[in-house]
Scaffold this motif. Structure first.
Motif, PDB file in Angstrom:
ATOM      1  N   MET A  15     -29.578  28.465  14.574  1.00 43.46           N
ATOM      2  CA  MET A  15     -28.498  27.512  14.324  1.00 43.46           C
ATOM      3  C   MET A  15     -28.946  26.498  13.293  1.00 43.46           C
ATOM      4  N   THR A  16     -28.040  26.166  12.377  1.00 43.92           N
ATOM      5  CA  THR A  16     -28.288  25.058  11.467  1.00 43.92           C
ATOM      6  C   THR A  16     -27.986  23.747  12.198  1.00 43.92           C
ATOM      7  N   ALA A  17     -28.388  22.653  11.583  1.00 46.08           N
ATOM      8  CA  ALA A  17     -28.098  21.336  12.162  1.00 46.08           C
ATOM      9  C   ALA A  17     -26.595  21.125  12.298  1.00 46.08           C
ATOM     10  N   TYR A  62     -31.610  12.991  15.482  1.00 44.69           N
ATOM     11  CA  TYR A  62     -31.680  14.231  14.697  1.00 44.69           C
ATOM     12  C   TYR A  62     -30.292  14.619  14.182  1.00 44.69           C
ATOM     13  N   LEU A  63     -29.291  14.631  15.056  1.00 44.76           N
ATOM     14  CA  LEU A  63     -27.945  15.024  14.639  1.00 44.76           C
ATOM     15  C   LEU A  63     -27.403  14.091  13.562  1.00 44.76           C
ATOM     16  N   VAL A  84     -32.952  27.781  20.851  1.00 41.43           N
ATOM     17  CA  VAL A  84     -32.450  27.818  19.475  1.00 41.43           C
ATOM     18  C   VAL A  84     -33.585  27.589  18.490  1.00 41.43           C
ATOM     19  N   SER A  85     -33.634  28.417  17.443  1.00 43.26           N
ATOM     20  CA  SER A  85     -34.471  28.150  16.274  1.00 43.26           C
ATOM     21  C   SER A  85     -33.619  27.357  15.286  1.00 43.26           C
ATOM     22  N   VAL A  86     -34.145  26.216  14.850  1.00 46.15           N
ATOM     23  CA  VAL A  86     -33.360  25.258  14.078  1.00 46.15           C
ATOM     24  C   VAL A  86     -33.596  25.459  12.581  1.00 46.15           C
ATOM     25  N   GLY A  87     -32.524  25.386  11.819  1.00 39.98           N
ATOM     26  CA  GLY A  87     -32.617  25.545  10.374  1.00 39.98           C
ATOM     27  C   GLY A  87     -33.298  24.363   9.707  1.00 39.98           C
ATOM     28  N   VAL A  88     -34.363  24.656   8.959  1.00 46.04           N
ATOM     29  CA  VAL A  88     -35.101  23.623   8.218  1.00 46.04           C
ATOM     30  C   VAL A  88     -35.542  24.225   6.882  1.00 46.04           C
ATOM     31  N   GLY A  89     -35.082  23.638   5.790  1.00 45.50           N
ATOM     32  CA  GLY A  89     -35.547  24.068   4.475  1.00 45.50           C
ATOM     33  C   GLY A  89     -35.322  25.541   4.182  1.00 45.50           C
TER      34      GLY A  89
END
Length: 367
Positions: A146-148, A199-200, A255-260
């Motif tokens: 998931m992206t932020a 964060y959000l 969830v694996s979070v979208g970063v860069g």
């Protein structure tokens, strides 16, 4: 990442080394042939605060009391907000909190736990660094990307079904059900909530339009008390999703979070990276070690929902014995042995040696 629980207290191999917790009163003579001096610490100190620290505190308290059998530490996981209120009111000798006191809170409050209302200041040391996991209960699904913006959309009530294209497009090959999403949030004032909403707000400002806060800002939805309450509600539901300290999510999907441009699964190491790259806040006193976390980081490999949790005490106490016990307990928590015990029991990230130097300097102020 598998989170292990603290199993057999009597099997702690490094107990002898933990005598460093009483170093203020147990100095060695330098003769390596002598038997180590027994701890002279005695008495009881009580604390309340962050429920995220529960697993770490279990290990810390058990080990400290083994090394110092006449000393007792009572820690009650009431939540960070209650802990801070208790410290101000003098109901706790020290507290755990998932956020530090704000500068204006320090200047405007009298701290009844401290001598002269805390006129000499307070000590805030960041000694528990842990990822906040976005965890869900969805049959047959163990992990999702998931992206932020997607995470924010779910918790803001804009994405309401698990097979929504916003989720499906990021998870090719995952069979997502036509099922309503049921977000769960904390009902109490929580530093974990403040971390998550920070964060959000930073990473998805166009979707999450609320200010960071320890109290959940949206009416409705399912609410639960403390970290354990949120995890239980998520586990007992169907299609539920929540945010919680990673030490307690167990076998829930995560969830694996979208970063860069990549998706980063939570881990203690990935969470620690955001702390190491963050500056200390300006305007703090010597014993007040507070980081300015960049939750919108795009740095590769960083897990951005990182909880930096603090132990908070007084620079000066009315009771010298309380000061000695708090100082000794904080010293053990910050030690390599204490940090390793928390890592084993809670899956947290041990603090760096450079941060430990700053923390020990702050602890040395306690008297």
């Amino acid at each position: 990442m598998k989170i292990t629980r603290f199993a057999q207290l009597g099997a702690v191999a490094a107990v002898a080394a933990l005598a460093l917790a009483g170093c203020a009163t147990n100095e060695s003579t330098g003769d390596s042939t002598e038997e180590p001096m027994e701890s002279t610490l005695s008495g009881t100190i009580g604390a309340t605060g962050a429920s995220s620290q529960t697993a770490a505190q279990e290990a810390w308290v058990a080990n400290f009391q083994i090394a110092n059998p006449d000393a007792t530490v009572n820690y009650e996981p009431t939540g960070s907000g209650t802990g801070r209120e208790n410290f101000i009111a003098g109901a706790s000798n020290f507290i755990g909190s998932d956020r530090a006191f704000k500068i204006d809170e320090i200047t405007e409050n009298t701290f009844a736990a401290c001598a002269d209302g805390g006129s000499a200041g307070i000590v805030e040391i960041p000694v528990y660094i842990s990822p906040v996991a976005v965890a869900f209960n969805l049959e047959g699904v163990e992990s999702l990307n998931m992206t932020a913006d997607v995470v924010a959309g779910i918790f803001a009530g804009q994405i309401t079904n698990w097979n929504d294209e916003a989720i499906a497009s990021l998870n090719d090959g995952v069979e997502l059900p036509d099922l309503a999403i049921s977000p769960v949030h904390r009902s109490d004032d929580s530093g974990t909530t403040e971390t998550f909403t920070s964060y959000l707000s930073a990473a998805a400002p166009s979707v999450w339009t609320y200010e960071p806060d320890g109290e959940w800002p949206i009416e409705g939805g399912e609410a639960a008390q403390g970290t354990s309450g949120v995890v239980d509600a998520t586990r007992n539901g169907n299609g539920t999703i929540a945010y919680a300290d990673a030490s307690q999510v167990g076998d829930l999907g995560t969830v694996s979070v979208g970063v860069g441009g990549e998706f980063v699964p939570y881990s203690a190491e990935a969470a620690a990276m955001i702390v190491d790259s963050s500056p200390l806040q300006d305007g703090r006193t010597e014993g007040d070690i507070v980081f300015d976390i960049d939750y919108a980081t795009e740095e590769a490999g960083v897990y951005p929902i990182a909880l930096v949790s603090y132990e908070i005490g007084c620079v000066e106490y009315e009771d010298a014995n309380v000061a000695e016990l708090v100082s000794a307990y904080f010293t053990y928590i910050a030690s390599p042995e204490g940090q390793d015990a928390a890592a084993e029991n809670a899956g947290s990230a041990p603090i760096s040696d450079s941060l430990r130097d700053k923390v020990n300097a702050a602890i040395a102020l306690i008297g």
